[in-house]
Write an enzyme that holds these catalytic residues in place. Sequence first.
Site, PDB file in Angstrom:
ATOM      1  CD  GLN A  13     -52.353 -12.025  33.788  1.00 59.74           C
ATOM      2  OE1 GLN A  13     -52.078 -12.079  32.601  1.00 59.74           O
ATOM      3  NE2 GLN A  13     -51.537 -11.464  34.661  1.00 59.74           N
ATOM      4  CG  LEU A  38     -56.263 -17.213  49.203  1.00 61.85           C
ATOM      5  CD1 LEU A  38     -55.442 -16.824  47.975  1.00 61.85           C
ATOM      6  CD2 LEU A  38     -55.874 -18.607  49.668  1.00 61.85           C
ATOM      7  CB  THR A 100     -42.982 -13.441  42.045  1.00 64.55           C
ATOM      8  OG1 THR A 100     -42.566 -12.319  41.274  1.00 64.55           O
ATOM      9  CG2 THR A 100     -42.633 -13.165  43.502  1.00 64.55           C
ATOM     10  CE1 TYR A 124     -46.908 -10.299  44.322  1.00 61.75           C
ATOM     11  CE2 TYR A 124     -44.788  -9.958  43.234  1.00 61.75           C
ATOM     12  CZ  TYR A 124     -45.991 -10.634  43.338  1.00 61.75           C
ATOM     13  OH  TYR A 124     -46.282 -11.649  42.453  1.00 61.75           O
ATOM     14  CE  LYS A 128     -46.141 -14.909  45.096  1.00 61.71           C
ATOM     15  NZ  LYS A 128     -47.429 -15.677  44.971  1.00 61.71           N
ATOM     16  CD1 TRP A 149     -41.445  -9.502  34.509  1.00 61.78           C
ATOM     17  CD2 TRP A 149     -41.072  -8.793  32.414  1.00 61.78           C
ATOM     18  NE1 TRP A 149     -40.408  -8.591  34.529  1.00 61.78           N
ATOM     19  CE2 TRP A 149     -40.161  -8.148  33.262  1.00 61.78           C
ATOM     20  CE3 TRP A 149     -41.034  -8.520  31.038  1.00 61.78           C
ATOM     21  CZ2 TRP A 149     -39.219  -7.242  32.785  1.00 61.78           C
ATOM     22  CZ3 TRP A 149     -40.085  -7.624  30.566  1.00 61.78           C
ATOM     23  CH2 TRP A 149     -39.192  -6.985  31.429  1.00 61.78           C
TER      24      TRP A 149
HETATM   25  N1  LIG Z   1     -48.890 -11.273  37.223  1.00 64.82           N
HETATM   26  C1  LIG Z   1     -47.561 -11.358  37.155  1.00 64.82           C
HETATM   27  O1  LIG Z   1     -46.900 -10.670  36.365  1.00 64.82           O
HETATM   28  C2  LIG Z   1     -46.831 -12.354  38.015  1.00 64.82           C
HETATM   29  C3  LIG Z   1     -45.418 -12.383  37.943  1.00 64.82           C
HETATM   30  C4  LIG Z   1     -44.744 -13.308  38.738  1.00 64.82           C
HETATM   31  C5  LIG Z   1     -45.453 -14.173  39.557  1.00 64.82           C
HETATM   32  N2  LIG Z   1     -46.803 -14.098  39.612  1.00 64.82           N
HETATM   33  C6  LIG Z   1     -47.528 -15.021  40.502  1.00 64.82           C
HETATM   34  O2  LIG Z   1     -48.347 -15.846  39.707  1.00 64.82           O
HETATM   35  C7  LIG Z   1     -49.504 -16.225  40.456  1.00 64.82           C
HETATM   36  C8  LIG Z   1     -50.751 -15.953  39.637  1.00 64.82           C
HETATM   37  O3  LIG Z   1     -50.761 -14.577  39.280  1.00 64.82           O
HETATM   38  P1  LIG Z   1     -51.880 -13.944  38.316  1.00 64.82           P
HETATM   39  O4  LIG Z   1     -51.197 -13.010  37.384  1.00 64.82           O
HETATM   40  O5  LIG Z   1     -52.743 -15.026  37.785  1.00 64.82           O
HETATM   41  O6  LIG Z   1     -52.678 -13.082  39.396  1.00 64.82           O
HETATM   42  P2  LIG Z   1     -53.985 -12.203  39.225  1.00 64.82           P
HETATM   43  O7  LIG Z   1     -54.467 -12.245  37.826  1.00 64.82           O
HETATM   44  O8  LIG Z   1     -53.700 -10.904  39.884  1.00 64.82           O
HETATM   45  O9  LIG Z   1     -55.040 -13.022  40.120  1.00 64.82           O
HETATM   46  C9  LIG Z   1     -54.919 -13.092  41.502  1.00 64.82           C
HETATM   47  C10 LIG Z   1     -55.909 -14.110  41.993  1.00 64.82           C
HETATM   48  O10 LIG Z   1     -55.805 -14.194  43.422  1.00 64.82           O
HETATM   49  C11 LIG Z   1     -57.115 -14.059  43.938  1.00 64.82           C
HETATM   50  N3  LIG Z   1     -57.092 -13.460  45.265  1.00 64.82           N
HETATM   51  C12 LIG Z   1     -56.524 -12.310  45.659  1.00 64.82           C
HETATM   52  N4  LIG Z   1     -56.792 -12.068  46.951  1.00 64.82           N
HETATM   53  C13 LIG Z   1     -57.555 -13.103  47.377  1.00 64.82           C
HETATM   54  C14 LIG Z   1     -58.154 -13.433  48.615  1.00 64.82           C
HETATM   55  N5  LIG Z   1     -58.042 -12.637  49.695  1.00 64.82           N
HETATM   56  N6  LIG Z   1     -58.856 -14.582  48.708  1.00 64.82           N
HETATM   57  C15 LIG Z   1     -59.010 -15.392  47.634  1.00 64.82           C
HETATM   58  N7  LIG Z   1     -58.465 -15.134  46.427  1.00 64.82           N
HETATM   59  C16 LIG Z   1     -57.756 -13.996  46.307  1.00 64.82           C
HETATM   60  C17 LIG Z   1     -57.841 -13.164  42.958  1.00 64.82           C
HETATM   61  O11 LIG Z   1     -59.230 -13.289  43.164  1.00 64.82           O
HETATM   62  P3  LIG Z   1     -60.257 -12.072  42.800  1.00 64.82           P
HETATM   63  O12 LIG Z   1     -60.565 -12.231  41.340  1.00 64.82           O
HETATM   64  O13 LIG Z   1     -61.425 -12.327  43.680  1.00 64.82           O
HETATM   65  O14 LIG Z   1     -59.528 -10.790  43.106  1.00 64.82           O
HETATM   66  C18 LIG Z   1     -57.349 -13.759  41.650  1.00 64.82           C
HETATM   67  O15 LIG Z   1     -58.066 -14.929  41.340  1.00 64.82           O
HETATM   68  C19 LIG Z   1     -49.420 -15.452  41.781  1.00 64.82           C
HETATM   69  O16 LIG Z   1     -48.839 -16.291  42.749  1.00 64.82           O
HETATM   70  C20 LIG Z   1     -48.454 -14.316  41.479  1.00 64.82           C
HETATM   71  O17 LIG Z   1     -47.782 -13.891  42.640  1.00 64.82           O
HETATM   72  C21 LIG Z   1     -47.531 -13.220  38.832  1.00 64.82           C
END
Ligand SMILES: NC(=O)c1ccc[n+]([C@@H]2O[C@H](COP(=O)([O-])OP(=O)(O)OC[C@H]3O[C@@H](n4cnc5c(N)ncnc54)[C@H](OP(=O)(O)O)[C@@H]3O)[C@@H](O)[C@H]2O)c1
Length: 294
Positions: A13, A38, A100, A124, A128, A149
């Site tokens: 996202q 990763l 997070t 998780y 992190k 979120w």
């Molecule tokens: N989503 C939330 O509500 C939330 C809340 C708080 C913090 N965060 C943090 O915000 C950041 C971005 O989150 P997001 O919502 O954008 O996450 P997301 O939509 O779930 O995307 C995760 C990304 O990580 C990649 N990824 C996962 N495993 C991988 C691997 N082994 N090697 C290479 N790439 C890999 C995925 O690639 P693929 O497309 O190939 O799977 C995708 O591009 C993260 O650090 C997350 O912890 C998110």
Amino acid sequence: MPERWLLTGGTGQVGQALRRNPPSGVEIVAPSRDQLNLADLPPLAPVLTGIDAVINCGAYTTVDRAESEPEQAYAINATAPGRLASAALVAGIPIIHVSTDYVFPPDGVGPWSEDQTAAPGNVYGASKLAGENAVRASGARYAVIRTAWVISADGSNFVKTMLRLGAEREELQVVADQIGTPTHAGDLAGAIGAIALRFTNDAAQHSGIWHCANAGETSWYELAEDVFTRAARRGMAVPRQVKPITTAEYPTPARRPSDSRLNCSKLTKDFGISLRPWQGAVEQIVAELASEGT
Ligand SMILES: NC(=O)c1ccc[n+]([C@@H]2O[C@H](COP(=O)([O-])OP(=O)(O)OC[C@H]3O[C@@H](n4cnc5c(N)ncnc54)[C@H](OP(=O)(O)O)[C@@H]3O)[C@@H](O)[C@H]2O)c1
């Protein structure tokens, strides 16, 4: 010469939002998971040749599954950021690492400031936090940006899940006793871009942790209600009833913070960044999805 930033998680996202709207004068280099896994990183010196900053948006984000796959979660969320940060140190470039609200305890009271003690209640969050600590210990110049979120018209998130389920069911039950601060992926990507530019352009910019979320606060239940009000106005299918329930009535493998509101005043003080109220973010997402016919 444009700056070149290495972005992990470019299909997620936040990563998609940064790729769509990079800061002007910045070229984003976003290898796919196949090109840069990763969970099994190659030697990084060649990857960072000609790169001016590392933006680590890649993560293991399936919070409940992490409870049964801790090795995977730690490899991607803890070991990989540490490796990226160590390589950034050697390359002499900063790393911007996204973290997070789930580093905070399940039963504490927010809004949380950066200097409050993290004590995650699930795998998780613990993975992190270990990633944050690895980045901080690396010796590289860093910004750890904690968000919460995350919502957008891309990928999978609460707003999209509600609209999908709401179109399928007459009644939905949504947890009302967990509160937090929703964050639009595009708003967050804008903040990440501005912070990274500060780091690449000002060698004196100090490292640190910053909280970044949209303004305001809500519960999952109120957020769902808000989504459906806006969706109904646009003629989208919504459930007849949304019922508030407690966390105890909706048990999940991972325990989540009951209050994960982030205090983002340090971001405003240090970078002059304050994100808009979350309601504007929801309106934008619902409008985008309505126009796509979702
Ligand atoms: N989503 C939330 O509500 C939330 C809340 C708080 C913090 N965060 C943090 O915000 C950041 C971005 O989150 P997001 O919502 O954008 O996450 P997301 O939509 O779930 O995307 C995760 C990304 O990580 C990649 N990824 C996962 N495993 C991988 C691997 N082994 N090697 C290479 N790439 C890999 C995925 O690639 P693929 O497309 O190939 O799977 C995708 O591009 C993260 O650090 C997350 O912890 C998110």
